[in-house]
Design an enzyme around this catalytic site. Structure first.
Site, PDB file in Angstrom:
ATOM      1  N   LYS A 159      63.745  41.155  39.511  1.00  0.00           N
ATOM      2  CA  LYS A 159      64.185  39.863  40.050  1.00  0.00           C
ATOM      3  C   LYS A 159      65.667  39.683  39.759  1.00  0.00           C
ATOM      4  O   LYS A 159      66.206  40.300  38.840  1.00  0.00           O
ATOM      5  CB  LYS A 159      63.411  38.728  39.372  1.00  0.00           C
ATOM      6  CG  LYS A 159      61.956  38.608  39.804  1.00  0.00           C
ATOM      7  CD  LYS A 159      61.274  37.443  39.108  1.00  0.00           C
ATOM      8  CE  LYS A 159      59.820  37.314  39.527  1.00  0.00           C
ATOM      9  NZ  LYS A 159      59.616  36.995  40.945  1.00  0.00           N
TER      10      LYS A 159
ATOM     11  N   ASP B 106      54.861  32.012  34.305  1.00  0.00           N
ATOM     12  CA  ASP B 106      53.990  32.806  35.180  1.00  0.00           C
ATOM     13  C   ASP B 106      52.590  33.012  34.571  1.00  0.00           C
ATOM     14  O   ASP B 106      51.743  33.659  35.178  1.00  0.00           O
ATOM     15  CB  ASP B 106      54.650  34.161  35.478  1.00  0.00           C
ATOM     16  CG  ASP B 106      54.297  34.682  36.868  1.00  0.00           C
ATOM     17  OD1 ASP B 106      53.818  33.901  37.701  1.00  0.00           O
ATOM     18  OD2 ASP B 106      54.501  35.891  37.097  1.00  0.00           O
TER      19      ASP B 106
ATOM     20  N   ARG C  71      48.745  39.646  41.988  1.00  0.00           N
ATOM     21  CA  ARG C  71      47.548  40.057  42.735  1.00  0.00           C
ATOM     22  C   ARG C  71      46.931  41.321  42.135  1.00  0.00           C
ATOM     23  O   ARG C  71      45.742  41.558  42.265  1.00  0.00           O
ATOM     24  CB  ARG C  71      47.908  40.234  44.222  1.00  0.00           C
ATOM     25  CG  ARG C  71      48.951  41.276  44.484  1.00  0.00           C
ATOM     26  CD  ARG C  71      49.578  41.134  45.872  1.00  0.00           C
ATOM     27  NE  ARG C  71      50.629  40.099  45.901  1.00  0.00           N
ATOM     28  CZ  ARG C  71      51.329  39.788  46.995  1.00  0.00           C
ATOM     29  NH1 ARG C  71      51.102  40.407  48.137  1.00  0.00           N
ATOM     30  NH2 ARG C  71      52.241  38.832  46.940  1.00  0.00           N
TER      31      ARG C  71
ATOM     32  N   LYS D 161      45.809  33.741  36.264  1.00  0.00           N
ATOM     33  CA  LYS D 161      46.896  34.717  36.125  1.00  0.00           C
ATOM     34  C   LYS D 161      47.670  34.455  34.830  1.00  0.00           C
ATOM     35  O   LYS D 161      48.210  33.370  34.625  1.00  0.00           O
ATOM     36  CB  LYS D 161      47.848  34.622  37.329  1.00  0.00           C
ATOM     37  CG  LYS D 161      49.111  35.482  37.204  1.00  0.00           C
ATOM     38  CD  LYS D 161      50.016  35.394  38.437  1.00  0.00           C
ATOM     39  CE  LYS D 161      51.347  36.104  38.238  1.00  0.00           C
ATOM     40  NZ  LYS D 161      52.267  35.986  39.384  1.00  0.00           N
TER      41      LYS D 161
END
Ligand code: BES
Ligand code: MN
Ligand code: ZN
Length: 494
Positions: free
Chosen positions: A276, A287, A350, A264
């Site tokens: 967020k 991330d 995802r 990712k």
């Protein structure tokens, strides 16, 4: 930092001799090299022992001992002999590394390398000694104008063991792994205005040139042609062009199917329209740690010319809000043809992974492992100790767990039962991209499982292990050691 393995009498070591001591109080027990130096130095170590704290990894520095060549001797507590194991070995190395760093020692002979750990070969000692030292000496100050004191230099480290092919191979693996960990850490630590998708692609290009790897970078128009609707939905509001990086290392026989690592690569995750909250949002620069670990692992495997075939697949983009952003409620068609209702734009990992996993099938992989800072829920479940592990085949899960234990880059297996799929139900599309609060890390894995049915596949959720928060904020480089060990064990290198 150069490492070498050679038989070296303790009294002939140069610089700083690092010696282990078991036990506490009256039950102190010198390891063989410590005893040897104690004899040569007429009991100087025995006399100093009460100043050495008993806590495992605690150190005591002695200078100018007679009868030996080393100017300094560093004693390291190993804890009780009966309790000595993998954790104590690693604590001792870490303690020694901290002390050597403070000393600014240039040469060291690490006699700890020789202290046997139950059920582990000396190769294990070599790997963990090297990785422990390299980890302690890592620095990231390229964004500071005022560098602190000049970087302490530990130039030569002798691991005083009798040399042999197996230990040399372990040393080579360890140094290459440390290089891979450093790369993953640095990519993670770089700010999100520097470490963009284009930066990751350029970094992959650099690796490809340096190690003669195959590389392809898919651009937005390629993704559009292929139909990667999920990945494209995440990148929509970003000004940074998305990339899908494919990096190939072929060190194994042509006939061997490759291991595909999918990382990712969200270079910044604002959450998108499902924004967020501001607190700690800066940490969402990490991330892309899955992507960083794939680049690090490939660098390691290529750097040591590992006898494996491995391919890295890195979907990378930013998750931003904006007028063009994907909305909660949007439905997209993934590369697999399945439709997804995006109920929360913050569940973006995802979405980029599902298209990358579908794409990975074209390499006819032996196994596919994805690595992702996927869910806050995984941090709640396992904290910062273990990465979450899911797999659709138990043998693959067992291999990953064994490699993780070996590398002390540990994982804990979580369920992938059909029962959880129900939570992803959607009234409007084939399924939704979120499954509610219960078992959030499991439903995320269950989402990915819908794209990997024809593959031997495992998923690592590294949200709790890829970086540290607070004072020690920074990337850890995990799970590069696990990935490298997994590939090496797969190739039969114990
Ligand atoms: N990158 C985050 C996961 C994350 C959050 C890692 C906090 C480390 C610390 C991921 O993209 C995310 O936002 N996940 C959501 C999923 C939710 C919307 C179903 C989460 O975990 O809150
Ligand atoms: Mn998110
Ligand atoms: Zn994310």
């Amino acid at each position: 930092m150069e490492f070498s393995i050679k038989a070296l009498a303790p009294e002939s070591a140069r610089g700083c001799a690092v010696l282990g001591v078991f036990g506490a109080g009256a039950g102190r027990e010198l390891t063989a090299p410590a005893r040897r130096i104690d004899q040569k130095a007429k009991g100087a170590i025995t006399r100093a022992l009460h100043d050495l704290p008993a806590k495992t990894g605690a150190t005591l520095l002695l200078r100018g001992l007679p009868g030996i060549t080393a100017e300094r001797v560093l004693l390291v507590s190993l804890g009780e002999r009966a309790e000595f194991g993998e954790a104590a070995f690693r604590d001792a190395v870490r303690g020694a590394a901290g002390a050597l760093k403070e000393l600014g020692a240039r040469d060291a002979a690490l006699y700890l390398a020789d202290v046997r750990v139950a059920r582990r070969h000396l190769s294990w000692n070599v790997r963990h000694a090297v990785l422990g030292l390299r980890e302690a000496f890592y620095r990231f100050d390229q964004m500071k104008t005022q560098k602190k004191a000049p970087a302490p230099t530990l130039e030569n480290v002798v691991l005083p063991l009798s040399p042999g092919a197996e230990l040399q191979a372990a040393l080579k693996e360890a140094v290459a792994t440390a290089d891979g960990v450093d790369l993953a850490r640095t990519l993670g630590n770089l700010p999100p205005n520097v470490c963009t998708p284009a930066y990751l692609a350029a970094e992959a290009q650099k690796l490809a040139r340096q190690f003669k790897l195959g590389i392809e970078v898919l651009e937005r128009r390629d993704m559009e042609k292929l139909g990667m609707g999920a990945l494209l939905a995440v990148t929509r509001a970003s000004h940074q062009p998305p990339k899908l990086i494919v990096l190939r290392y072929a060190g194994g026989a042509r006939s061997r199917r490759p291991i595909v690592l999918v990382g990712k690569g969200i270079t910044f995750d604002t959450g998108g329209i499902s924004l967020k909250s501001a607190g700690e949002m800066d940490e969402m620069k990490f991330d892309m740690s899955g992507a960083g670990s794939v680049l690090g692992a490939l660098r390691a495997l290529a750097g040591m010319r590992a006898p494996v075939n491995a391919i890295g697949v890195i979907p990378t983009c930013e998750n931003m809000p904006g007028g063009a952003a994907t909305r909660p409620g949007d439905i997209v068609t993934t590369l697999s043809g399945q439709t997804v209702e995006i109920l929360n734009t913050d569940a973006e990992g995802r979405l980029i992974l599902c298209d990358a996993l579908t794409y990975a099938a074209r390499f006819n992989p032996e196994a596919v492992v994805d690595i992702a800072t996927l869910t806050g829920a995984c941090v709640i479940a396992l904290g910062h100790v273990a990465s979450g592990l899911w797999a659709n085949e138990q043998k693959l899960a067992d291999e990953l767990r064994a490699a993780a234990d070996d590398a002390w880059d540990r994982v804990w297996q979580m369920p992938l039962w059909e029962d959880y799929q129900e939570q992803l139900r959607s009234n409007f599309a084939d399924f939704a991209n979120i499954g509610g609060r219960p078992a959030g890390s499991v439903t995320a894995a269950s989402f990915l499982a819908r794209f990997t049915k024809k593959l031997r596949w495992a998923h690592l959720d590294i949200a709790g292990t890829a970086w540290k928060s607070g004072r020690e904020k920074g990337s850890t480089g995990r799970p590069v050691p696990l990935l490298v060990r997994f590939a090496m064990r797969h190739a039969g290198r114990k």
